[in-house]
Write an enzyme that holds these catalytic residues in place. Sequence first.
Site, PDB file in Angstrom:
ATOM      1  N   ASP A  96       0.863  -1.192   0.000  1.00 46.09           N
ATOM      2  CA  ASP A  96       0.000   0.000   0.000  1.00 46.09           C
ATOM      3  C   ASP A  96       0.902   1.246   0.000  1.00 46.09           C
ATOM      4  OD1 ASP A  96      -2.399   1.396   0.226  1.00 46.09           O
ATOM      5  OD2 ASP A  96      -2.479   1.238   2.412  1.00 46.09           O
ATOM      6  N   ASP A 118       2.889   4.965  -5.536  1.00 47.78           N
ATOM      7  CA  ASP A 118       2.114   6.191  -5.337  1.00 47.78           C
ATOM      8  C   ASP A 118       2.972   7.403  -5.695  1.00 47.78           C
ATOM      9  OD1 ASP A 118       0.633   8.331  -4.535  1.00 47.78           O
ATOM     10  OD2 ASP A 118       0.263   7.619  -2.493  1.00 47.78           O
ATOM     11  N   GLY A 193      -7.710   8.213   7.220  1.00 47.96           N
ATOM     12  CA  GLY A 193      -7.834   8.465   8.654  1.00 47.96           C
ATOM     13  C   GLY A 193      -9.270   8.548   9.157  1.00 47.96           C
ATOM     14  N   ASN A 271     -10.236   0.442  -0.225  1.00 42.09           N
ATOM     15  CA  ASN A 271      -9.243   0.336   0.852  1.00 42.09           C
ATOM     16  C   ASN A 271      -9.819   0.705   2.214  1.00 42.09           C
ATOM     17  OD1 ASN A 271      -7.489  -0.102  -1.250  1.00 42.09           O
ATOM     18  ND2 ASN A 271      -6.035   1.490  -0.648  1.00 42.09           N
ATOM     19  N   ILE A 272      -9.630  -0.192   3.159  1.00 44.80           N
ATOM     20  CA  ILE A 272     -10.170   0.034   4.506  1.00 44.80           C
ATOM     21  C   ILE A 272      -9.104  -0.307   5.549  1.00 44.80           C
ATOM     22  CG2 ILE A 272     -11.934  -0.714   6.180  1.00 44.80           C
ATOM     23  CD1 ILE A 272     -13.695  -1.318   3.616  1.00 44.80           C
TER      24      ILE A 272
HETATM   25  P1  13P Z   1      -8.881   4.660   5.601  1.00 39.42           P
HETATM   26  O1  13P Z   1      -7.980   5.484   6.470  1.00 39.42           O
HETATM   27  O2  13P Z   1     -10.116   5.391   5.238  1.00 39.42           O
HETATM   28  O3  13P Z   1      -9.183   3.323   6.197  1.00 39.42           O
HETATM   29  O4  13P Z   1      -8.105   4.406   4.223  1.00 39.42           O
HETATM   30  C1  13P Z   1      -7.162   3.380   4.119  1.00 39.42           C
HETATM   31  C2  13P Z   1      -6.374   3.438   2.864  1.00 39.42           C
HETATM   32  O5  13P Z   1      -6.691   4.117   1.904  1.00 39.42           O
HETATM   33  C3  13P Z   1      -5.165   2.614   2.812  1.00 39.42           C
HETATM   34  O6  13P Z   1      -4.436   2.844   1.652  1.00 39.42           O
HETATM   35  O1  G3H Z   2      -3.125   4.709   3.630  1.00 40.44           O
HETATM   36  C1  G3H Z   2      -2.495   4.493   4.634  1.00 40.44           C
HETATM   37  C2  G3H Z   2      -2.813   3.332   5.491  1.00 40.44           C
HETATM   38  O2  G3H Z   2      -3.937   3.587   6.299  1.00 40.44           O
HETATM   39  C3  G3H Z   2      -1.616   2.866   6.253  1.00 40.44           C
HETATM   40  O3  G3H Z   2      -1.241   3.725   7.269  1.00 40.44           O
HETATM   41  O4  G3H Z   2       1.212   4.222   7.071  1.00 40.44           O
HETATM   42  O5  G3H Z   2       0.028   4.330   9.276  1.00 40.44           O
HETATM   43  O6  G3H Z   2       0.484   2.134   8.202  1.00 40.44           O
HETATM   44  P1  G3H Z   2       0.217   3.614   7.984  1.00 40.44           P
HETATM   45 ZN    ZN Z   3      -4.503   4.832   0.912  1.00 36.15          ZN
END
Ligand code: 13P
Ligand code: G3H
Ligand code: ZN
Length: 326
Positions: A96, A118, A193, A271-272
């Site tokens: 991710d 990204d 977030g 994405n969640i």
């Molecule tokens: P949320 O913060 O809405 O769960 O989004 C997660 C996300 O996009 C991870 O790439």
């Molecule tokens: O999009 C980001 C994800 O929610 C991951 O967050 O970098 O804190 O692991 P993180």
């Molecule tokens: Zn994201």
Amino acid sequence: MTKAVSYKELGLSNTREMFERAMKNQYAVPAYNFNNLEQLQAIIYGCIESKSPVIVQVSKGARSYANSTLLRYMAMGAAEMAREMGSNIPICLHLDHGDSFELCKSCIDNGFSSVMIDGSHLPYDENVALTKQVVEYAHARDVSVEGELGVLAGIEDEVSSAVSHYTHPEQVEDFVKKTGVDSLAISIGTSHGAYKFKVKPGESVPPLRFDILEECEKRIPGFPIVLHGSSSVLPKYVDMINQYGGKMESAVGVPEEQLRKAARSAVCKINIDTDGRMVVTAIVRKVFTENPSEFDPRKYLGPARDELKKMIMDKNRNVLGSADRY
Ligand code: 13P
Ligand code: G3H
Ligand code: ZN
């Protein structure tokens, strides 16, 4: 250094067939973030039980937290466990928000079946060049790649600057053609977030920009689109966190109804992360409040995992439409 391994040896799948089926049958594949055992158990158990394909995704930070070698074997274990349980759901291990070619390469060499590069914050031409470089390396190994155009709004952004970060539909066709990506994340008003929108009590959140999504779909028909920042920040868990000593008063997310609508479109991956984090926090807080003498991690992480599994099954069935597909 651990020997390079292909995801195929780990029993994982890339996103190609997952997205073809999601596009054809008008649902979205869930992409849940994890960084520990209990989250992974909840995701895999929940997706096995609801017969949903699944993308388990790891951010750069989560990867350093969990250790890349351990992660490889956790993912392999998840796939093996699913087969032992008689399930045929495809499981994809995805990076991710990869921020460099080197990170994407390292993940691919360590068993990831899909990566996101990204470059959305870069000037357009640089985003194209970086994404193309990752695609060349990934496709030679049958790994799928997600790119991004448009920047998700930061919660501190003023509305006017948030608007200027939406994806420009006139760029998507050129980007997809030049880079060769397998899916494209776009910005239509979601953000990462727990504090996605600034709304006063009683006010509803602004709708997502479905007009931008439709414009993108027109320009790249049948091409898989990805939505980041798609947690709903479920009031049940906001309330539970606040009730048991937490402080998340103005947390608000994307209404589930809007995600249901998106899942029926060309959006093939949703994405969640935040929703899962909040479930775990709510339950751990509840257990500690009700039983302050508890000190066995299984006694608070176990119930958190079980509640997370329930939430995941509910999302798959009632929001993304990915249940009962395998
Ligand atoms: P949320 O913060 O809405 O769960 O989004 C997660 C996300 O996009 C991870 O790439
Ligand atoms: O999009 C980001 C994800 O929610 C991951 O967050 O970098 O804190 O692991 P993180
Ligand atoms: Zn994201």
